[in-house]
Design an enzyme around this catalytic site. Structure first.
Site, mmCIF file in Angstrom:
data_model
loop_
_atom_site.group_PDB
_atom_site.id
_atom_site.type_symbol
_atom_site.label_atom_id
_atom_site.label_comp_id
_atom_site.label_asym_id
_atom_site.label_seq_id
_atom_site.Cartn_x
_atom_site.Cartn_y
_atom_site.Cartn_z
ATOM 1 C CG HIS A 65 -0.507 0.357 2.475
ATOM 2 N ND1 HIS A 65 -0.154 -0.549 3.437
ATOM 3 C CD2 HIS A 65 -0.268 1.564 3.009
ATOM 4 C CE1 HIS A 65 0.265 0.082 4.519
ATOM 5 N NE2 HIS A 65 0.201 1.378 4.287
ATOM 6 C CG ASP A 115 0.034 -3.902 2.776
ATOM 7 O OD1 ASP A 115 0.480 -3.463 1.698
ATOM 8 O OD2 ASP A 115 -0.230 -3.179 3.758
ATOM 9 C CB SER A 209 2.779 1.685 6.293
ATOM 10 O OG SER A 209 1.564 1.444 6.902
HETATM 11 N N1 ARG Z 1 -1.385 1.830 7.306
HETATM 12 C C1 ARG Z 1 -0.487 2.578 8.121
HETATM 13 C C2 ARG Z 1 0.541 3.298 7.270
HETATM 14 O O1 ARG Z 1 0.305 3.459 6.101
HETATM 15 C C3 ARG Z 1 0.090 1.742 9.202
HETATM 16 C C4 ARG Z 1 -0.876 1.661 10.288
HETATM 17 C C5 ARG Z 1 -0.403 0.849 11.415
HETATM 18 N N2 ARG Z 1 -1.319 1.097 12.443
HETATM 19 C C6 ARG Z 1 -1.307 0.517 13.600
HETATM 20 N N3 ARG Z 1 -2.158 0.891 14.497
HETATM 21 N N4 ARG Z 1 -0.442 -0.428 13.841
HETATM 22 O O2 ARG Z 1 1.510 3.859 7.728
#
Ligand code: ARG
Length: 261
Positions: A65, A115, A209
């Site tokens: 992503h 992902d 992420s």
């Molecule tokens: N999807 C998030 C990003 O793009 C990561 C989120 C992780 N969240 C969590 N509560 N562990 O950076």
């Protein structure tokens, strides 16, 4: 009058300090990137996007992503190594441009499943004590094992600090069925995911992420998704030990990353 104002301002500042402490979701501590020679941050143009890890001199593992939905658009993607704070200056030798990327074929953006992506760099990094590669660990971390998360992501749900300095924290595996019960209101926990959480709600957050989760210093997954951060719910990570993720990574490494330099 002025004295009163100053006293109030000081009190407010103290209060804000206490609150930001409490909401310091990642719950981590500032860490020197020198301790992680393989750790990189990804930039779309110059804008910070995600974390990543150098698994070969010209290959970076990250979350799918992080590359947008299908990962085709890597023309403007850059990889910065050895940068402590996101706004810190960085020598050219520590920056590389992406060449192409490959997203795990099983990747389902709507469910965050599989992902995972690998980015091939136009030019390899010259490895040394300072910038170096890390071998991926395809073993399942044992139940209860402590793992390290590192990243420049948000330290609260409030907003990304463009000058964020690297944070680290320790988390441990949350049993799969428990995690599934807690997180399935967002999406089911598939075989390509595992969950982790630290004491006092320690968790990764937006911006972390793509960065690695390390067991005994080696990546066993990458930060994928969660429900905000600091909610007390587990964070979800892409699981390198699933057969699909392992096959995808091993295959990519063998065919694209073993360049002779
Ligand atoms: N999807 C998030 C990003 O793009 C990561 C989120 C992780 N969240 C969590 N509560 N562990 O950076």
């Amino acid at each position: 009058m002025w004295l009163k104002l100053i006293t109030w301002l000081t009190l407010l500042q103290l209060l804000a300090g206490a609150l930001s402490q409490e909401f310091k979701i990642f719950g981590g501590k500032t860490e020197s990137v020198r301790n992680y020679p393989f750790l990189v941050n990804l930039r779309q143009g110059s804008k910070f996007a995600c974390g990543g890890a150098l698994i070969a001199p010209s290959c970076v593992v990250t979350a799918a992503h992080c590359l947008g939905d299908r990962g085709e658009n890597v023309n403007e993607l850059y990889v910065n190594a050895q940068q402590d704070c996101l706004n810190g200056s960085i020598p050219d030798a520590y920056v590389r441009q992406a060449w192409y990327a490959c997203v795990a074929p099983q990747y389902k953006p709507s469910e965050f499943d599989a992902d995972l992506a690998v980015i091939k760099l136009r030019q390899p990094f010259y490895t040394s004590d300072i910038i170096n590669t890390i071998a991926v660990d395809f073993n399942e971390p044992p139940e209860g094992a402590s793992m390290r998360i590192v990243g420049w992501g948000m330290t609260s749900d409030v907003g990304q600090d463009l000058g964020q300095c690297l944070q680290s924290a320790d988390v441990s595996v949350v049993p799969r069925d428990q995690c599934n019960r807690q997180m399935s209101f967002i999406s089911p926990i598939t075989n390509n995911m595992f969950c982790a959480l630290g004491p006092n709600k320690i968790d990764s957050c937006s911006g972390d992420s793509g960065g690695p989760i390390l067991y005994k210093g080696r990546p066993v997954g990458v930060v994928s998704w969660g429900n905000h951060c600091g909610s007390g719910l587990p964070g979800v990570y892409t699981r390198f030990s699933s057969s699909a993720m392992m096959w995808f990574l091993q295959n990519f490494i063998e065919t694209h990353c073993l360049d002779k330099i």
